[in-house]
Design an enzyme around this catalytic site. Structure first.
Site, PDB file in Angstrom:
ATOM      1  N   SER A  73      -9.521   1.733  -2.069  1.00  0.00           N
ATOM      2  CA  SER A  73      -8.843   2.956  -1.653  1.00  0.00           C
ATOM      3  C   SER A  73      -9.409   4.170  -2.369  1.00  0.00           C
ATOM      4  CB  SER A  73      -7.360   2.811  -1.994  1.00  0.00           C
ATOM      5  OG  SER A  73      -6.722   4.058  -1.939  1.00  0.00           O
ATOM      6  N   ARG A  90      -6.192  15.615   3.066  1.00  0.00           N
ATOM      7  CA  ARG A  90      -6.729  14.252   3.073  1.00  0.00           C
ATOM      8  C   ARG A  90      -7.851  14.148   4.095  1.00  0.00           C
ATOM      9  NH1 ARG A  90      -4.005  14.450  -0.682  1.00  0.00           N
ATOM     10  NH2 ARG A  90      -2.344  13.063  -1.401  1.00  0.00           N
ATOM     11  N   ARG A  97       5.787  14.446  -3.702  1.00  0.00           N
ATOM     12  CA  ARG A  97       6.024  13.007  -3.870  1.00  0.00           C
ATOM     13  C   ARG A  97       5.311  12.557  -5.152  1.00  0.00           C
ATOM     14  NH1 ARG A  97       4.025   9.133   0.957  1.00  0.00           N
ATOM     15  NH2 ARG A  97       2.029  10.055   0.349  1.00  0.00           N
ATOM     16  N   LYS A 149      -5.694  -1.210  -7.181  1.00  0.00           N
ATOM     17  CA  LYS A 149      -6.974  -1.271  -6.458  1.00  0.00           C
ATOM     18  C   LYS A 149      -8.147  -1.157  -7.438  1.00  0.00           C
ATOM     19  CE  LYS A 149      -5.570  -1.966  -2.308  1.00  0.00           C
ATOM     20  NZ  LYS A 149      -5.960  -3.146  -1.535  1.00  0.00           N
ATOM     21  N   TYR A 170     -11.344   3.208   1.368  1.00  0.00           N
ATOM     22  CA  TYR A 170     -10.967   3.980   2.552  1.00  0.00           C
ATOM     23  C   TYR A 170     -10.283   5.243   2.117  1.00  0.00           C
ATOM     24  CZ  TYR A 170     -10.247  -0.915   3.927  1.00  0.00           C
ATOM     25  OH  TYR A 170     -10.317  -2.259   4.067  1.00  0.00           O
ATOM     26  N   TYR A 195      -0.077   1.835  -7.324  1.00  0.00           N
ATOM     27  CA  TYR A 195      -0.842   1.298  -6.192  1.00  0.00           C
ATOM     28  C   TYR A 195      -2.347   1.496  -6.433  1.00  0.00           C
ATOM     29  CZ  TYR A 195      -3.400   1.680  -1.812  1.00  0.00           C
ATOM     30  OH  TYR A 195      -4.362   1.572  -0.849  1.00  0.00           O
ATOM     31  N   LYS A 227       0.780  -1.244   0.000  1.00  0.00           N
ATOM     32  CA  LYS A 227       0.000   0.000   0.000  1.00  0.00           C
ATOM     33  C   LYS A 227       0.806   1.287   0.000  1.00  0.00           C
ATOM     34  CE  LYS A 227      -0.298   0.638   4.917  1.00  0.00           C
ATOM     35  NZ  LYS A 227      -0.137   1.962   5.394  1.00  0.00           N
ATOM     36  N   ASN A 274       5.796   5.283   5.472  1.00  0.00           N
ATOM     37  CA  ASN A 274       5.423   6.010   4.255  1.00  0.00           C
ATOM     38  C   ASN A 274       4.322   7.012   4.536  1.00  0.00           C
ATOM     39  OD1 ASN A 274       6.889   4.713   1.973  1.00  0.00           O
ATOM     40  ND2 ASN A 274       5.970   2.896   2.893  1.00  0.00           N
ATOM     41  N   ASN A 275       3.505   6.696   5.511  1.00  0.00           N
ATOM     42  CA  ASN A 275       2.310   7.511   5.757  1.00  0.00           C
ATOM     43  C   ASN A 275       2.584   8.580   6.810  1.00  0.00           C
ATOM     44  OD1 ASN A 275       0.878   4.469   5.186  1.00  0.00           O
ATOM     45  ND2 ASN A 275       0.296   6.209   3.940  1.00  0.00           N
ATOM     46  N   LEU A 276       1.785   9.626   6.720  1.00  0.00           N
ATOM     47  CA  LEU A 276       2.056  10.819   7.520  1.00  0.00           C
ATOM     48  C   LEU A 276       1.906  10.591   9.031  1.00  0.00           C
ATOM     49  CD1 LEU A 276       2.665  13.822   7.633  1.00  0.00           C
ATOM     50  CD2 LEU A 276       0.256  14.278   7.118  1.00  0.00           C
TER      51      LEU A 276
HETATM   52  C1  UD1 Z   1      -2.166   6.828   0.080  1.00  0.00           C
HETATM   53  C2  UD1 Z   1      -3.317   6.632  -0.848  1.00  0.00           C
HETATM   54  C3  UD1 Z   1      -4.475   6.101  -0.040  1.00  0.00           C
HETATM   55  C4  UD1 Z   1      -4.069   4.822   0.657  1.00  0.00           C
HETATM   56  C5  UD1 Z   1      -2.856   5.094   1.528  1.00  0.00           C
HETATM   57  C6  UD1 Z   1      -2.376   3.777   2.097  1.00  0.00           C
HETATM   58  C7  UD1 Z   1      -3.228   8.213  -2.712  1.00  0.00           C
HETATM   59  C8  UD1 Z   1      -3.519   9.592  -3.183  1.00  0.00           C
HETATM   60  N1  UD1 Z   1      -3.624   7.916  -1.462  1.00  0.00           N
HETATM   61  O1  UD1 Z   1      -2.548   7.809   0.972  1.00  0.00           O
HETATM   62  O2  UD1 Z   1      -5.547   5.830  -0.890  1.00  0.00           O
HETATM   63  O3  UD1 Z   1      -5.120   4.345   1.437  1.00  0.00           O
HETATM   64  O4  UD1 Z   1      -1.834   5.634   0.740  1.00  0.00           O
HETATM   65  O5  UD1 Z   1      -1.089   3.873   2.531  1.00  0.00           O
HETATM   66  O6  UD1 Z   1      -2.685   7.431  -3.440  1.00  0.00           O
HETATM   67  N2  UD1 Z   1       3.067  13.433   3.527  1.00  0.00           N
HETATM   68  C9  UD1 Z   1       4.107  14.270   3.815  1.00  0.00           C
HETATM   69  N3  UD1 Z   1       5.216  13.749   4.415  1.00  0.00           N
HETATM   70  C10 UD1 Z   1       5.328  12.424   4.739  1.00  0.00           C
HETATM   71  C11 UD1 Z   1       4.249  11.565   4.447  1.00  0.00           C
HETATM   72  C12 UD1 Z   1       3.139  12.099   3.831  1.00  0.00           C
HETATM   73  O7  UD1 Z   1       4.052  15.476   3.522  1.00  0.00           O
HETATM   74  O8  UD1 Z   1       6.379  12.016   5.283  1.00  0.00           O
HETATM   75  C13 UD1 Z   1       1.847  13.977   2.921  1.00  0.00           C
HETATM   76  C14 UD1 Z   1       1.477  13.404   1.568  1.00  0.00           C
HETATM   77  O9  UD1 Z   1       2.077  14.111   0.532  1.00  0.00           O
HETATM   78  C15 UD1 Z   1      -0.044  13.547   1.602  1.00  0.00           C
HETATM   79  C16 UD1 Z   1      -0.394  13.382   3.078  1.00  0.00           C
HETATM   80  O10 UD1 Z   1       0.801  13.651   3.789  1.00  0.00           O
HETATM   81  O11 UD1 Z   1      -0.421  14.849   1.211  1.00  0.00           O
HETATM   82  C17 UD1 Z   1      -0.862  11.992   3.424  1.00  0.00           C
HETATM   83  O12 UD1 Z   1       0.094  11.053   2.938  1.00  0.00           O
HETATM   84  P1  UD1 Z   1       0.015   9.511   3.330  1.00  0.00           P
HETATM   85  O13 UD1 Z   1      -0.191   9.376   4.789  1.00  0.00           O
HETATM   86  O14 UD1 Z   1       1.217   8.847   2.728  1.00  0.00           O
HETATM   87  O15 UD1 Z   1      -1.291   8.995   2.641  1.00  0.00           O
HETATM   88  P2  UD1 Z   1      -1.779   9.149   1.105  1.00  0.00           P
HETATM   89  O16 UD1 Z   1      -0.641   9.216   0.180  1.00  0.00           O
HETATM   90  O17 UD1 Z   1      -2.798  10.217   1.074  1.00  0.00           O
END
Ligand code: UD1
Length: 340
Positions: free
Chosen positions: A127, A233, A294, A155, A179, A151, A87, A200-202
């Site tokens: 997703s 988001r 990104r 889906k 989701y 990714y 993911k 990877n996620n915020l």
């Molecule tokens: C992505 C998918 C979502 C999926 C999720 C699962 C897209 C657009 N969204 O979520 O459908 O369920 O992955 O993992 O494909 N960010 C930063 N710094 C960081 C990490 C993230 O600035 O270190 C920003 C991103 O650019 C984004 C936001 O935070 O704007 C959320 O990012 P993240 O948590 O990675 O989720 P998505 O990419 O939205």
């Protein structure tokens, strides 16, 4: 109500919280997980929170037909919730073939085994990324789909395959849940998001900064067409997502065929807003640096959650402050996640 539920990827972030919800509402739970991005310890904690055991755990790959046959032969599975998948948006652009193999190949292997073993209920983990780059928010299930990364395309491909199979197999019932951004943790502090390696996620990244495991946040772009320039988001509490799956199972027999629902709150937050909310919840300063966008990211994704409410009378209940509070509680109690 389907009683025995096979949960693929049941030890993962959304999977583990869903297993708590299922056990607590009287389902028997069988898990198939290869632990490629999860820990067996999460399952110990699932049983502890629910106060009931998981019926069986199989460690294996969802693409492996022999493993699937063994699972379906040994347990009287009534329904399947399919989480097991990769993911990470960024990674999916680096290794697209692995994403197609695992996400699409895993789904076709699973559905084919279900069919052969006479199991006809599936909740599929989809997703919001299938909507892709859009200027029209909030997004309803009827909004156009235009995925921007591999990714998201995996889906959407799975959804299309499932719709085709439903047309061919009239007794099949599939609910694809799109989701938005699952975040937070179980309020007990026992379960949360603990990705292997660098998050990877915020939200998990913020939690690891607050607890001192990482230095600073890279904000991926501040030149998006949003009020503060950072990505917006729709963060949804993982306990709400888990509850959404339990409610989905209650309604899976309502109609045959394939149905698609958004799981979101209808409220968006920018990267900087979430960062500030996390600072407030944790009391820890978070430093950040703006970096390049990104690849594959989009400006804004916010759900219109009204279809699921109209169909099932269900809506997400937790706000951003609760997500940050619970994610912080988990991270503080589990500095290195599930590692001993
Ligand atoms: C992505 C998918 C979502 C999926 C999720 C699962 C897209 C657009 N969204 O979520 O459908 O369920 O992955 O993992 O494909 N960010 C930063 N710094 C960081 C990490 C993230 O600035 O270190 C920003 C991103 O650019 C984004 C936001 O935070 O704007 C959320 O990012 P993240 O948590 O990675 O989720 P998505 O990419 O939205």
């Amino acid at each position: 109500m389907p009683r025995t539920v096979l949960v693929t990827g049941g030890a993962g972030f959304v999977g583990s919280h869903t297993c708590v919800e299922l056990l607590s509402s009287g389902h028997e739970v069988v898990i198939l997980d290869d632990h490629s991005n999860s820990s067996p310890e999460a399952l110990e904690r699932v049983a502890k929170i629910a106060g009931r055991p998981i019926a069986a755990t199989h460690v294996g790959d969802v693409r492996d037909r022999r493993t699937l046959d063994a699972v379906f032969t040994r347990h009287p599975i009534d329904a399947v919730i399919h989480f097991a998948a990769k993911k990470a948006v960024g990674e999916s652009a680096q290794i697209p073939l692995a994403y197609y193999d695992i996400n699409v190949g895993g789904t076709t292997a699973l559905v084919s085994a279900m069919h052969d073993h006479g199991v006809h209920r599936l909740v599929f983990s989809s997703s919001c990324s299938v909507y892709g780059d859009t200027t029209i928010v909030p997004l309803s299930e009827e909004s156009p789909v235009a995925p921007t990364n591999p990714y998201a395309r995996t889906k959407l491909t799975c959804e299309r395959i499932l719709a085709d199979v439903c047309r061919h197999v009239p007794e099949l019932r599939v609910l694809a849940l799109r989701y938005f951004n699952p975040a937070g943790a179980h309020p007990s502090g026992l379960l949360g998001e603990e990705p292997h390696g660098v998050p990877n996620n915020l939200m998990p990244y913020l939690a690891q900064i607050a607890v001192g495991r990482r230095e600073e946040l890279s904000v991926f772009g501040d030149d998006y067409p949003t009020p503060d320039g950072t990505g917006i988001r729709d963060y949804i509490h993982v306990v709400d997502v888990a509850e959404g799956h339990r409610v989905a199972l209650d309604h899976i027999d309502d109609e045959p065929g394939m149905r698609v629902f958004n799981l979101g709150t209808g409220r968006g937050a920018s990267v900087l807003e979430l960062m500030r909310a996390f600072q407030d919840a944790s009391g820890q300063p978070i430093t950040y640096r703006v970096t390049d966008r990104r690849p594959g990211d989009v400006a804004e994704l916010v759900a219109d959650p009204s279809n699921v409410y109209n169909a099932w009378g269900w809506a997400a209940r937790h706000d951003l402050a609760a997500m940050c509070r619970d994610a912080w509680h988990f991270q503080r109690q589990n500095l290195y996640g599930y590692a001993p």
